[in-house]
Design a protein around this motif. Structure first.
Motif, mmCIF file in Angstrom:
data_model
loop_
_atom_site.group_PDB
_atom_site.id
_atom_site.type_symbol
_atom_site.label_atom_id
_atom_site.label_comp_id
_atom_site.label_asym_id
_atom_site.label_seq_id
_atom_site.Cartn_x
_atom_site.Cartn_y
_atom_site.Cartn_z
ATOM 1 N N LEU A 195 -5.774 -5.465 -8.477
ATOM 2 C CA LEU A 195 -5.471 -4.719 -7.247
ATOM 3 C C LEU A 195 -4.554 -3.556 -7.593
ATOM 4 O O LEU A 195 -3.677 -3.695 -8.461
ATOM 5 C CB LEU A 195 -4.737 -5.684 -6.307
ATOM 6 N N ILE A 196 -4.745 -2.411 -6.904
ATOM 7 C CA ILE A 196 -3.797 -1.298 -7.092
ATOM 8 C C ILE A 196 -3.398 -0.771 -5.719
ATOM 9 O O ILE A 196 -4.144 -0.959 -4.747
ATOM 10 C CB ILE A 196 -4.395 -0.136 -7.935
ATOM 11 N N ASN A 197 -2.272 -0.114 -5.637
ATOM 12 C CA ASN A 197 -1.903 0.477 -4.335
ATOM 13 C C ASN A 197 -2.241 1.971 -4.341
ATOM 14 O O ASN A 197 -2.682 2.530 -5.361
ATOM 15 C CB ASN A 197 -0.429 0.198 -3.987
ATOM 16 N N HIS A 198 -1.975 2.593 -3.197
ATOM 17 C CA HIS A 198 -2.351 3.992 -3.002
ATOM 18 C C HIS A 198 -1.688 4.914 -4.048
ATOM 19 O O HIS A 198 -2.315 5.806 -4.618
ATOM 20 C CB HIS A 198 -1.927 4.396 -1.579
ATOM 21 N N ARG B 124 -10.047 6.419 -9.016
ATOM 22 C CA ARG B 124 -10.372 5.670 -7.789
ATOM 23 C C ARG B 124 -10.153 4.191 -8.072
ATOM 24 O O ARG B 124 -10.123 3.766 -9.238
ATOM 25 C CB ARG B 124 -11.844 5.898 -7.418
ATOM 26 N N GLU B 125 -10.085 3.378 -7.003
ATOM 27 C CA GLU B 125 -9.819 1.949 -7.186
ATOM 28 C C GLU B 125 -10.945 1.286 -7.989
ATOM 29 O O GLU B 125 -10.711 0.507 -8.907
ATOM 30 C CB GLU B 125 -9.661 1.277 -5.818
ATOM 31 N N ASP B 126 -12.207 1.664 -7.664
ATOM 32 C CA ASP B 126 -13.336 1.017 -8.354
ATOM 33 C C ASP B 126 -13.405 1.394 -9.835
ATOM 34 O O ASP B 126 -14.021 0.710 -10.639
ATOM 35 C CB ASP B 126 -14.658 1.360 -7.639
ATOM 36 N N LYS C 102 -3.338 5.411 -7.406
ATOM 37 C CA LYS C 102 -4.466 6.374 -7.430
ATOM 38 C C LYS C 102 -3.919 7.790 -7.574
ATOM 39 O O LYS C 102 -4.453 8.601 -8.316
ATOM 40 C CB LYS C 102 -5.295 6.261 -6.132
ATOM 41 N N GLU D 10 0.815 -1.213 0.000
ATOM 42 C CA GLU D 10 0.000 0.000 0.000
ATOM 43 C C GLU D 10 0.855 1.272 0.000
ATOM 44 O O GLU D 10 0.561 2.237 -0.690
ATOM 45 C CB GLU D 10 -0.923 -0.040 1.235
ATOM 46 N N LYS E 142 -10.486 -1.301 -11.222
ATOM 47 C CA LYS E 142 -10.632 -2.754 -11.036
ATOM 48 C C LYS E 142 -11.456 -3.356 -12.168
ATOM 49 O O LYS E 142 -12.512 -2.825 -12.519
ATOM 50 C CB LYS E 142 -11.299 -3.047 -9.696
#
Ligand code: ADP
Length: 359
Positions: free
Chosen positions: A28-31, A40-42, A34, A11, A45
């Motif tokens: 999956l992505i880390n901070h 955003r993560e959503d 972003k 992260e 993904k």
């Protein structure tokens, strides 16, 4: 506990990290991802990883990703060629991507670690690329000059021997005009021969040379012997003092001294015997040599120009030459990480200076 540590490392890694599956979908992505891309993560993904690249490179990048997944290893892309990424607000920026399988269990998951290349790095890289392209071009040109000069040798030799043959066997049958033409033909082929030889010598500087200790006083004696005829003919007086032993390329250094000394004799004043003084100063990082003469001197405005190839200040009827001598000297000096220049006052002699690095 172990899992917690890995999660935190993932992260808070300073570089963006993206985990994707065999068909390129982001899992999956880390901070940092972003922050760099602004999504955003959503929003990421389930999207293909090429979603983070400009539309025009998407097809090629997905083909590359497809190939990678067939034979995954650890590799970094974007060093030899540029890879552009795309942020949410449409900004394109260069990146370096390191790809690797997530584990060696063949679980169909892969990691892309992304590093945005800063403006400074990009400029540096572009300069490096340009520099190496330029070096390659220079090498090509040198190579072509060498080949052309080499190829020219044979036809020149033929012209020379045929005109010599004509001169020997037919001269008595020719009228005055034909005799003059034949003389010109002979002189021109002689000059072409010298020019080609000089060009070949220029190209050979530094090729196959091995650096060694050089006793400059000994090399100077050899040069004086080679120039003995000219020295006797003109009554030249060559003196030297404090000449050192240096580390460098002997053949090239001999050619350097020979060119500068023979020029000092050639460009002498009428009815004045050449006086030439050669000396050297021991400086911190280099040797500083000077060759001073009492010749015709060089006008201020030409003092840089004369080191260029083919640059001459006098018609051939006045002083013979091809204008390659000082270009050769410059190349030799630069081979020794030094520089060459001249101090001169027209009509009052010249002092050629050059430095040779001690390293
Ligand atoms: P070349 O001697 O074949 O003409 P160089 O490259 O050796 O060619 O020299 C270029 C020009 O620099 C010469 O034509 C001459 O005008 C000038 N030059 C070189 N050395 C001297 C010198 N010692 N004194 C005066 N002029 C010089």
């Amino acid at each position: 506990m172990k899992e917690e540590i890995f999660k935190t490392l993932f992260e808070f890694n300073p570089d963006p990290i993206i985990v994707f599956n065999a068909i390129g979908e982001i899992v999956l992505i880390n901070h940092q991802t972003k922050i760099l891309f602004g999504h955003r993560e959503d929003e990421l993904k389930g999207k293909r990883i090429e979603f983070l690249m400009p539309a025009e490179v998407m097809p090629i990048q997905s083909a590359m990703r497809f190939n990678y997944v067939q034979m995954p290893d650890k590799r970094t892309m974007g060093r030899d060629f540029e890879i552009l990424a795309l942020s949410k607000e449409g900004r394109k920026f260069p990146v370096e991507i390191t790809l690797s399988p997530l584990s060696n269990q063949n679980d169909g998951l892969f990691i892309a670690s992304i590093r945005a290349i800063s403006m400074r790095e990009e400029i540096h890289r572009n300069l490096e690329n340009r520099n190496s392209n330029l070096q390659q071009k220079i090498k090509e040109i040198e190579n072509n000059t060498f080949l052309a000069s080499h190829e020219l040798q044979e036809p020149i030799r033929t012209i020379k021997s045929l005109s010599n043959l004509l001169e020997d066997s037919q001269m008595h049958k020719l009228d005055e005009q034909s005799k003059t033409c034949l003389r010109f033909l002979n002189e021109s082929s002689q000059r072409m021969n010298l020019l080609v030889k000089d060009l070949l010598d220029y190209n050979r500087i530094g090729i196959n040379s091995v650096a060694q200790e050089i006793e400059i006083p000994k090399v100077l004696e050899e040069v004086k012997e080679d120039l003995d005829f000219l020295v006797q003919e003109t009554g030249a007086n060559i003196i030297s003092d404090g000449l050192p032993q240096i580390y460098g390329f002997e053949t090239e250094i001999r050619a350097l001294l020979q060119n500068l000394i023979s020029n000092s004799i050639k460009f002498r004043k009428k009815e004045t015997s050449p006086r030439i003084r050669i000396s050297a100063n021991n400086e911190t990082h280099h040797w500083h040599f000077s060759i001073k003469d009492n010749g015709i001197g060089i006008p201020d405005r030409y003092q840089d120009k004369i080191f260029e190839m083919f640059y001459r200040l006098h018609p051939r009827s006045q002083y013979d030459g091809c204008g390659i001598g000082l270009a050769k000297c410059k190349k030799v000096v630069e081979l020794h990480n030094g520089r060459i220049w001249v101090d001169s006052l027209e009509g009052h002699g010249s002092t050629f200076h050059f430095t040779l690095s001690k390293n």
